[in-house]
Design a protein around this motif. Structure first.
Motif, mmCIF file in Angstrom:
data_model
loop_
_atom_site.group_PDB
_atom_site.id
_atom_site.type_symbol
_atom_site.label_atom_id
_atom_site.label_comp_id
_atom_site.label_asym_id
_atom_site.label_seq_id
_atom_site.Cartn_x
_atom_site.Cartn_y
_atom_site.Cartn_z
ATOM 1 N N PRO A 1 4.306 -14.050 -0.427
ATOM 2 C CA PRO A 1 4.669 -13.146 -1.536
ATOM 3 C C PRO A 1 3.482 -12.532 -2.258
ATOM 4 O O PRO A 1 3.628 -11.532 -2.966
ATOM 5 N N ARG B 1 4.307 1.742 -9.915
ATOM 6 C CA ARG B 1 4.524 0.305 -10.088
ATOM 7 C C ARG B 1 3.330 -0.533 -9.612
ATOM 8 O O ARG B 1 3.385 -1.756 -9.656
ATOM 9 N N SER C 1 7.480 -7.226 4.112
ATOM 10 C CA SER C 1 7.977 -7.862 2.909
ATOM 11 C C SER C 1 8.595 -9.220 3.246
ATOM 12 O O SER C 1 8.478 -10.182 2.494
ATOM 13 N N LYS C 2 9.246 -9.292 4.419
ATOM 14 C CA LYS C 2 9.879 -10.548 4.824
ATOM 15 C C LYS C 2 8.847 -11.531 5.353
ATOM 16 O O LYS C 2 8.901 -12.715 5.096
ATOM 17 N N GLN D 1 9.509 -3.009 5.098
ATOM 18 C CA GLN D 1 10.606 -3.982 4.926
ATOM 19 C C GLN D 1 10.287 -5.267 5.682
ATOM 20 O O GLN D 1 10.438 -6.371 5.174
ATOM 21 N N LYS E 1 8.886 2.873 6.360
ATOM 22 C CA LYS E 1 9.781 2.026 5.552
ATOM 23 C C LYS E 1 10.188 0.791 6.336
ATOM 24 O O LYS E 1 10.223 -0.312 5.790
ATOM 25 N N VAL F 1 10.955 -0.400 -0.997
ATOM 26 C CA VAL F 1 11.677 -1.172 0.026
ATOM 27 C C VAL F 1 11.109 -2.587 0.167
ATOM 28 O O VAL F 1 11.510 -3.339 1.040
ATOM 29 N N THR F 2 10.124 -2.926 -0.663
ATOM 30 C CA THR F 2 9.528 -4.262 -0.569
ATOM 31 C C THR F 2 10.018 -5.156 -1.713
ATOM 32 O O THR F 2 10.599 -4.655 -2.685
ATOM 33 N N ASN F 3 9.704 -6.432 -1.598
ATOM 34 C CA ASN F 3 10.058 -7.373 -2.673
ATOM 35 C C ASN F 3 8.889 -7.560 -3.635
ATOM 36 O O ASN F 3 8.837 -8.503 -4.395
ATOM 37 N N ARG F 4 7.892 -6.631 -3.559
ATOM 38 C CA ARG F 4 6.701 -6.771 -4.414
ATOM 39 C C ARG F 4 6.088 -5.400 -4.709
ATOM 40 O O ARG F 4 4.904 -5.144 -4.378
ATOM 41 N N PRO F 5 6.872 -4.494 -5.320
ATOM 42 C CA PRO F 5 6.343 -3.133 -5.517
ATOM 43 C C PRO F 5 5.030 -3.093 -6.280
ATOM 44 O O PRO F 5 4.234 -2.168 -6.081
#
Ligand SMILES: CCCCCCC/C=C/C(=O)SCCNC(=O)CCNC(=O)[C@H](O)C(C)(C)COP(=O)(O)OP(=O)(O)OC[C@H]1O[C@@H](n2cnc3c(N)ncnc32)[C@H](O)[C@@H]1OP(=O)(O)O
Length: 719
Positions: free
Chosen positions: A398, A446, A393-394, A390, A386, A417-421
């Protein structure tokens, strides 16, 4: 199904037209026979060329026809008529000439191949032999040793090798068909008898018996219990020792035996299952033929342990630039050296140059901001993974796809926990990742269709057999493995030995039984997982009754073996003993025997004689039973997918077709009855309880495995 035209005024050009591979289906055989009759009877025609449409000569007999009774003209007389004809016939081989397609080329009087063509007799991989005269003609053309090797392995060869062996007369970089027409015109009037391969005498080596004996030993070792390679050897012996017509009779007898053995059906099922497995679907309706994969030019792999290293090699050798990441300088340097060594050895073996310029190594995730795709292969620890996701993701742009090589953890929890599941999926490789062909592509709830399409297509590009699976603990392969391993250890408790269980499984066809395989893989990995899940170790609730954990039967013997520092081959001790760490020659260990006896007497277990039949039934029926549950849960789309996973990821013997095909051959009614019996005897083992789908299939009259999907369709699917 075959086009007939006259070219250059006197050459009859027969083009096979049965896409995609111009297989010799009944209409094609009929069309060839008719076209040949026409060419031979037309006085204008001086020569014949046979070629295939769309740059493919012929992929052989239509394998789908093997499932039913023969319809249309049999192949052998069609081929014999071509060879016997009094006008020269030239095969123009482009693309492939395989199986019956190769046999068709062998009855032509000349063979011209395009330089990129591949030829072979792969029948043995379908559980049969080249039974349209291939086993009799090829030895006459190229001699026993070379023919024996090609027929017993089914290996495809290049046009250049075919030229060297004397199989083809000419190799060209130009249009093979046009070259063949020119060649045919030049052949008109030349005598044909020496060009009829069936009329040649087989060059018979003086050491024929020794040669065949060595080949027999080799195939018995390589493919335990498989009949086809042995039948191939017998057919080649006939080619060496009998006149052509008698050899043909022997070939036909051997083919009949193979066809009736059940093994041929299993091999042919595997052929189609492998092709079906690539055809994935998601609940949204997106599927393999309506979703576009992204092109992946650059990738990153996080973690350079055994898995990570193999993944880097798999990517780099297909031309993808890779950034490999480790957390410490020493680990990074070690990983770098290992990867380079692996790539260099791999390139040497393939006769190409190693793509080292595609590799970059770093300690910083910041370097990954521009890659197209990341595969995380760190330690199997959810908290650690995780943190990595995370961070990715940063750092990553994107649109970067984020994949995990977890072997069973929740892919959706990582996506969360990501910004792009939608760009997260599992890519579960099998160890060693650059060797093993299987890739489980884990579709989270997802994951977008583009993500799955990309992971599947990347797998294909890396030469993997990719199978889409749902997101559940252990996915498909490892989820099924657990009850299988449990049965093996329960059988130890009850009186069996590791040697006995392994022998039963090896006699069934596995290259290695479960205990020898565990010693090879290392026993500490499973021990760590059991400790983490609270099944063993200091965290175990002391109120547990002995041999029970989390409400079910539990066998602590594997933990006891590990507590003694016996981790398998790497420590020189495991379920077996080895002369030294790293040795592979497993010997029964009296200490294990002693451990088992002490254990049984401590718990008052009276050891009993356990038959091989019970070992096979308990280990394999429970495996398939979990497969049925996976189908019920919608975590695999069809039984073929499960079988492909077991064939390519767990070395399930191909001649048994895979666990689901195997139980279908045993008979579902019998499997149900035996599971009920064993569950009654061991009510504290829930995995022995027959699944609802198995019961449903039996109630519906045990349809063949290819029809099970119709009964699963109504259930909830994650795929
Ligand atoms: C006394 C009895 C006499 C009987 C004598 C019989 C003797 C002869 C026996 C044989 O010839 S057995 C067949 C031998 N040939 C093979 O094993 C070749 C099998 N095919 C392949 O290896 C590959 O398909 C290929 C030709 C190398 C092409 O590979 P590619 O990756 O380009 O395509 P695939 O996805 O594999 O195939 C596309 C499509 O075609 C179907 N298919 C391929 N070969 C056959 C075949 N021989 N028969 C029927 N169907 C075939 C394959 O299943 C795919 O179908 P879909 O998935 O698209 O539906």
């Amino acid at each position: 199904m075959a086009r007939y035209e006259l070219v250059k005024r006197s050459v009859a050009l027969i083009t096979l037209t049965n896409p995609p591979v111009n297989a010799l289906s009944s209409p094609v055989r009929h069309a060839i026979a008719k076209s040949m009759e026409r060419a031979l009877s037309d006085p204008k025609v001086t020569a014949v060329v046979i070629c295939g449409e769309n740059g493919r000569f012929c992929g052989g007999a239509d394998i789908r026809e093997f499932a039913g009774p023969l319809r249309g003209p049999p192949l052998i007389p069609v081929l014999d008529a071509i060879e016997a004809g009094r006008k020269p016939v030239v095969a123009a081989i482009e693309g492939v000439a395989l199986g019956g397609g190769f046999e068709l080329a062998l009855v032509c009087h000349y063979r011209i191949a395009h330089s990129k063509a591949r030829l072979g007799l792969p029948e043995v991989t379908l559980g049969i032999l080249p039974a349209a005269g291939g086993s009799q003609r090829l030895p006459r053309l190229i001699g026993i040793p070379a023919a024996l090797e090609l027929i017993t392995t089914g290996r495809h060869i290049s046009a250049q090798e075919a030229l060297k062996l004397g199989i083809v007369d000419q190799v060209t970089d130009q249009n093979a068909c046009e070259m063949a027409v020119e060649f045919a015109l030049k052949s008109v009037g030349k005598p044909l008898s020496s060009r009829r391969v069936s009329m040649l005498t087989t060059p018979c080596p003086p050491d024929l018996d020794a040669l065949l004996e060595a080949a027999t030993m080799q195939v018995k070792k390589k493919a335990r219990g498989v009949m086809a390679p042995l039948a191939c050897i017998q057919a080649v012996r006939a080619a060496a020792t009998m006149p052509f017509s008698k050899g043909m009779k022997r070939e036909s007898e051997l083919m009949t035996t193979l066809f009736n053995s059940g093994q041929a059906q299993a091999f042919q099922y595997c052929f189609f299952a492998q092709r079906t497995a690539g055809k994935w679907t998601l609940p949204s309706g997106a599927q393999w033929n309506n979703s576009k994969p992204r092109e992946i030019r650059s990738a990153a792999v996080i973690g350079l342990g055994t898995m990570g290293r193999g993944i880097v090699v798999s990517l780099a050798r297909v031309g993808i630039s890779v950034i490999a990441v480790e957390s410490e300088k020493k680990l990074l340097e070690n990983g770098r050296q290992m990867v380079i060594g692996m790539l260099e050895r791999d390139a040497k073996r393939r006769g190409v140059s190693a793509s080292l310029n595609l590799l970059n190594f770093t300690l910083s995730l910041q370097d990954l901001k521009d890659v197209d795709l990341v595969i995380e292969a760190v330690f199997e620890d959810m908290a650690l993974k995780k943190r990595v996701f995370q961070e990715l993701s940063k750092v990553c742009r994107p649109t970067t796809l984020l994949c995990t090589n977890t072997s069973g953890l929740d892919v959706d929890a990582l996506a969360g926990v990501t910004n792009r599941p939608h760009l997260v999926a599992g890519m579960h490789f099998f160890s060693p990742a650059h060797v093993m062909k299987l890739l489980e592509v884990v579709c989270g709830p997802r994951s977008s269709s583009e993500t799955i399409a990309t992971a599947m297509s990347l797998g294909k590009k890396m030469g993997k057999v990719s199978v889409a699976v749902g997101n559940c603990p252990g996915f498909v392969g490892n989820r099924m493995l657990k009850p299988y391993l449990d049965q093996a250890t329960f059988l130890l408790e009850e009186g069996a030995t590791p040697e006995q269980i392994d022998k039963a499984l090896e006699d069934f066809g596995f290259a290695m039984g479960v205990f020898r395989m565990s010693d090879l893989a290392g026993l500490d990995v499973g021990w760590r997982v059991r400790k983490e899940s609270g099944l063993t170790g200091p965290d175990v609730d002391s109120k547990n009754p002995p041999r029970r954990r989390q409400g079910h039967r539990y066998c602590p013997i594997p933990d006891m073996v590990c507590e003694q520092g016996r981790f398998g081959q790497k420590t020189g001790r495991g379920w077996y003993m080895y002369d030294k760490p790293g040795d592979t020659n497993a010997k029964p260990d009296p200490l294990i025997q002693n451990l088992l006896e002490t254990y049984r007497s401590r718990y008052g277990i009276q050891p009993r004689n356990i038959s091989d039949q019970e070992i096979i039934e308990r280990c394999l029926f429970v495996l398939a039973n979990e497969g049925f549950r996976i189908l019920e849960d919608g975590m695999a789309a069809r039984p073929e997918d499960i079988d492909v996973i077991y064939l390519f990821g767990y070395a399930f013997p191909r001649h048994r077709g895979g666990p689901m095909f195997y139980v279908s051959m045993v008979g579902l009614e019998r499997v149900l009855e035996r599971l009920e019996y064993y569950h009654q005897a061991h009510p504290d083992v829930p995995h022995l309880e027959p699944s609802a789908l198995l019961k449903k299939l039996v109630a519906c009259g045990s349809p063949p495995v290819q029809k099970w999907r119709e009964y699963i369709k109504t259930m909830h699917s994650h795929l």
